[in-house]
Design an enzyme around this catalytic site. Structure first.
Site, PDB file in Angstrom:
ATOM      1  N   ARG A  57       0.826  -1.201   0.000  1.00 43.19           N
ATOM      2  CA  ARG A  57       0.000   0.000   0.000  1.00 43.19           C
ATOM      3  C   ARG A  57       0.868   1.263   0.000  1.00 43.19           C
ATOM      4  NH1 ARG A  57      -2.299   2.740   4.291  1.00 43.19           N
ATOM      5  NH2 ARG A  57      -1.941   0.995   5.715  1.00 43.19           N
ATOM      6  N   TYR A 110     -14.954  15.730 -17.476  1.00 46.00           N
ATOM      7  CA  TYR A 110     -15.370  14.334 -17.445  1.00 46.00           C
ATOM      8  C   TYR A 110     -16.454  14.172 -16.385  1.00 46.00           C
ATOM      9  CZ  TYR A 110     -15.012   9.326 -16.348  1.00 46.00           C
ATOM     10  OH  TYR A 110     -15.288   8.010 -16.087  1.00 46.00           O
ATOM     11  N   ASP A 182      -5.870  17.261 -16.060  1.00 47.98           N
ATOM     12  CA  ASP A 182      -6.094  15.898 -16.528  1.00 47.98           C
ATOM     13  C   ASP A 182      -5.600  15.825 -17.977  1.00 47.98           C
ATOM     14  OD1 ASP A 182      -7.064  13.475 -17.525  1.00 47.98           O
ATOM     15  OD2 ASP A 182      -8.883  13.545 -16.305  1.00 47.98           O
ATOM     16  N   LYS A 207      -6.268   4.319 -20.144  1.00 45.10           N
ATOM     17  CA  LYS A 207      -6.479   4.785 -21.510  1.00 45.10           C
ATOM     18  C   LYS A 207      -5.193   4.655 -22.338  1.00 45.10           C
ATOM     19  CE  LYS A 207     -10.577   6.051 -19.899  1.00 45.10           C
ATOM     20  NZ  LYS A 207     -10.488   5.994 -18.453  1.00 45.10           N
TER      21      LYS A 207
END
Length: 392
Positions: A57, A110, A182, A207
């Site tokens: 983590r 988005y 972004d 993506k």
């Protein structure tokens, strides 16, 4: 080990490490934790991102390799990889904002990002002001004493408005606030927002970075070591941790990123140009077309115009639904950036949580179809689109 019982030996298996050679590709460190000889090194690694690898983590060698690779491409000092693009975005926003803070965000966002900002406003009193993506004066006018950051998208999803990164980042810098960009639709091949003054760059690595429709992941890249450490600390608490196998797949995919982006953009040019001349199409939204409101800005900012565009069918939603039923080669599916051409209806999928007023403000209509262009042969794609349009 030979003196131990089988039950013990199968738990404590050998761990051979290469000594006189180095693996060509980055290995997958598919482990939840790491073993130490020195308790002090163990303790030190728990508290900082650049310490020894301790627990998955906090850090992992394969994940670190991805973070360093993307940070290098974007021109940042460090990065935090996450389990999804929204994991990275939420780690940044939640790590930097508190109740009563103010955010300036561009109007076209988005859908999930817009919903996150709405949730922050409703649940935690984080105020949000929306401004055009190409209006630095609007940023200056919106700044308050409580403003903490400006949020932009290099190429907006799904109507492909292009942000004036130099102007908007300069306005934010003058006001002493951070700029988050972004950069998913552009990728570092087409744009590196830190070069234009951004402080943080986020990607859905699902993506273009991974590029093969087999990964869900995200990453945030930082221009400042101090901001990086703030967000890393919160990301560890949030648990938005990247998986080492997903990180490895992304590293493998990234090696062909420039080649893929060249084909995505070239195919988008063919489809967008031909669709713009088709009688069934009311409008095409791709910044490479002179008719696009961001074309002049995009031509100055980007070497090419991206592999995603949207178009409006003259017949509205019925025509859009018919088109999506009629395509044979393009796939009706979420996401983008893979080798396959994908289409979707934004109003009912990617932007389903956005209000009617919000959709209208973003220019998304009932007949809008988003196309994420793949790397197939352009003529095959056009033949598929043409037959689908003729069947409406």
């Amino acid at each position: 080990m030979s003196s131990l019982h089988p039950e013990t030996r199968v738990v404590h298996l050998p761990r051979p490490m290469p000594e006189a050679s180095t693996p060509i590709s980055m290995p997958i460190y598919q482990t939840s934790g790491f073993v130490f000889d020195d308790p002090a090194v163990f303790a030190d690694g728990m508290g900082r991102p650049d310490g020894a690898y301790v627990y998955g983590r906090l850090s992992n060698p394969t994940v670190r390799a991805l973070e360093e690779a993307v940070a290098g491409l974007e021109g940042g000092v460090a990065a935090v990889a996450a389990g999804s693009g929204m994991g990275a975005i939420n780690a940044v926003l939640l790590g930097l904002l508190k109740s009563g803070d103010h955010v300036i965000a561009q109007s076209a966002l988005y859908g999930a990002t817009a919903q996150t900002l709405a949730d922050l406003a409703e649940r935690f009193g984080v105020e949000v002001t929306r401004v055009p993506e190409d209006d630095p004066a609007a940023v200056r006018a919106a700044v308050r004493p409580t403003t903490k950051l400006l949020y932009l998208e290099t190429i907006a999803n799904p109507m492909t408005q292009v942000a004036d990164l130099p102007g908007m980042c300069a306005a934010a810098r003058e006001a002493g606030i951070l700029t988050v960009v972004d950069n998913t639709f552009a990728s570092p091949v087409l744009c590196r927002p830190i070069e234009h003054g951004a402080d943080i760059v986020v990607h859905s690595v699902t993506k273009y970075l991974s590029g093969h429709t087999d990964v869900v992941g995200g990453i945030a890249v930082f221009a400042s070591e101090d901001v990086y450490r703030r967000v890393w600390s919160y990301a560890v608490e949030l648990g938005a941790t990247a998986d080492p196998f997903a990180a490895w797949l992304t590293l493998r995919g990234m090696q062909t990123l420039p080649l893929r982006m060249e084909r995505h953009c070239a195919n988008a040019r063919v489809l967008a140009t031909r669709l713009a001349g088709h009688p069934a199409v009311a409008a095409v939204h791709w910044p490479g077309l002179p008719s696009h409101p961001s074309h002049e800005l995009a031509a100055k900012l980007l070497p090419d115009f991206g592999g995603v565009f949207s178009f409006d069918l003259a017949g509205g939603r019925p025509a859009g639904e018919a088109f999506m039923r009629n395509v044979r080669l393009a796939l009706l599916a979420p996401s983008l950036g893979g080798v396959e051409t994908l289409i979707l209806h934004p109003a009912t999928t990617s932007h389903r949580t956005v209000s009617a007023a919000g959709l209208a403000a973003a220019g998304i209509g009932e007949g809008t179809v988003r196309v994420a262009v793949g790397i197939e042969h352009a003529e095959d794609l056009w033949a598929d689109f043409a037959q689908a349009l003729d069947a409406i």
